[in-house]
Design a protein around this motif. Sequence first.
Motif, short mmCIF file in Angstrom:
data_model
loop_
_atom_site.label_atom_id
_atom_site.label_comp_id
_atom_site.label_asym_id
_atom_site.label_seq_id
_atom_site.Cartn_x
_atom_site.Cartn_y
_atom_site.Cartn_z
N GLY A 65 0.82 -1.21 0.00
CA GLY A 65 0.00 0.00 0.00
C GLY A 65 0.85 1.25 0.00
O GLY A 65 0.53 2.23 -0.68
N GLY A 66 1.93 1.24 0.76
CA GLY A 66 2.84 2.38 0.77
C GLY A 66 3.51 2.58 -0.57
O GLY A 66 3.66 3.71 -1.05
N LEU A 67 3.92 1.49 -1.21
CA LEU A 67 4.55 1.59 -2.53
C LEU A 67 3.56 2.07 -3.58
O LEU A 67 3.94 2.71 -4.56
CB LEU A 67 5.13 0.23 -2.94
CG LEU A 67 6.32 -0.26 -2.11
CD1 LEU A 67 6.71 -1.68 -2.51
CD2 LEU A 67 7.51 0.68 -2.25
N ALA A 68 2.26 1.76 -3.35
CA ALA A 68 1.22 2.20 -4.29
C ALA A 68 0.79 3.64 -4.03
O ALA A 68 -0.05 4.16 -4.75
CB ALA A 68 0.01 1.27 -4.18
N GLY A 69 1.33 4.26 -2.98
CA GLY A 69 1.04 5.66 -2.71
C GLY A 69 -0.16 5.91 -1.82
O GLY A 69 -0.67 7.02 -1.77
N LEU A 70 -0.63 4.88 -1.10
CA LEU A 70 -1.76 5.09 -0.19
C LEU A 70 -1.32 5.94 1.00
O LEU A 70 -0.19 5.83 1.48
CB LEU A 70 -2.30 3.76 0.32
CG LEU A 70 -3.07 2.90 -0.68
CD1 LEU A 70 -3.45 1.57 -0.06
CD2 LEU A 70 -4.31 3.63 -1.17
N SER A 71 -2.25 6.77 1.48
CA SER A 71 -1.96 7.61 2.65
C SER A 71 -2.06 6.77 3.92
O SER A 71 -2.44 5.61 3.88
CB SER A 71 -2.95 8.76 2.70
OG SER A 71 -4.26 8.26 2.92
N GLY A 72 -1.76 7.38 5.07
CA GLY A 72 -1.76 6.69 6.35
C GLY A 72 -3.04 5.92 6.65
O GLY A 72 -3.00 4.71 6.87
N PRO A 73 -4.22 6.56 6.68
CA PRO A 73 -5.45 5.84 7.01
C PRO A 73 -5.83 4.79 5.96
O PRO A 73 -6.30 3.71 6.29
CB PRO A 73 -6.52 6.94 7.08
CG PRO A 73 -5.77 8.21 7.32
CD PRO A 73 -4.44 8.02 6.67
N GLY A 74 -5.62 5.09 4.69
CA GLY A 74 -5.92 4.13 3.63
C GLY A 74 -5.01 2.92 3.70
O GLY A 74 -5.45 1.78 3.53
N ARG A 75 -3.77 3.19 3.95
CA ARG A 75 -2.77 2.11 4.08
C ARG A 75 -3.08 1.22 5.27
O ARG A 75 -3.04 -0.01 5.17
CB ARG A 75 -1.40 2.76 4.23
CG ARG A 75 -0.23 1.84 4.19
CD ARG A 75 1.05 2.65 4.23
NE ARG A 75 2.22 1.82 4.31
CZ ARG A 75 3.42 2.25 4.62
NH1 ARG A 75 3.61 3.54 4.87
NH2 ARG A 75 4.44 1.43 4.68
N LEU A 76 -3.45 1.84 6.40
CA LEU A 76 -3.80 1.09 7.60
C LEU A 76 -5.05 0.24 7.36
O LEU A 76 -5.10 -0.93 7.76
CB LEU A 76 -4.03 2.03 8.78
CG LEU A 76 -4.46 1.37 10.10
CD1 LEU A 76 -3.39 0.40 10.59
CD2 LEU A 76 -4.76 2.43 11.15
N THR A 77 -6.04 0.80 6.69
CA THR A 77 -7.27 0.06 6.41
C THR A 77 -7.00 -1.16 5.55
O THR A 77 -7.47 -2.26 5.84
CB THR A 77 -8.31 0.98 5.73
OG1 THR A 77 -8.57 2.09 6.60
CG2 THR A 77 -9.59 0.24 5.43
N VAL A 78 -6.25 -0.98 4.47
CA VAL A 78 -5.92 -2.10 3.59
C VAL A 78 -5.13 -3.17 4.35
O VAL A 78 -5.40 -4.37 4.22
CB VAL A 78 -5.13 -1.60 2.35
CG1 VAL A 78 -4.51 -2.75 1.57
CG2 VAL A 78 -6.03 -0.78 1.45
#
Length: 174
Positions: A65-78
């Motif tokens: 998720g981080g490599l795909a550019g997701l932000s903090g809350p989005g990355r945590l949710t995924v």
Amino acid sequence: MDIYLLCLLVGGGLLAASLLGGHHGDLNAGDGVGHGPDLHDLASWFSLRSLVSFAAFFGLAGVVGGLAGLSGPGRLTVALVTGLAVGALTSLAFRVARTRGEVSAAAGRMAGRTGKVLVPPAPGRPGKVALTVAGQIEHVLARSDDPLHAGDPVIVIGTQGGVLDVKAWDGRVA
């Protein structure tokens, strides 16, 4: 180092080690012996296998998720959804395998093996015995019609549903 990478390294390393080196046991919050089925079902969600699976896939999803550019809350949710889904599927798979007696590939080859009683079985409740299988000590659920005590030697006479049928053993070969 962020939490996702740490979970991936630790969880993934433990998962790889268990897959490559075999897995001859599990540290559950409860083993179902002497407890109602509701407690055992709940405890299986927190088995070592489930927690390691959660950590590995939580970390993997967070890193991706981080490599795909997701932000903090989005990355945590995924990461949470992925980790919880894989942990739940792991728990479910082993619970189904355990009820079918398919957790240990060696269960069918245990007839004739000898061991010692760890937890004496009682009417309507299995106990636990220790057997040496392929150089490893296995702790396996067992039932018996014989009155057994901790430390008593036993011989395996069969298996049903993943639970061994054992008898007291005097050490003599028939």
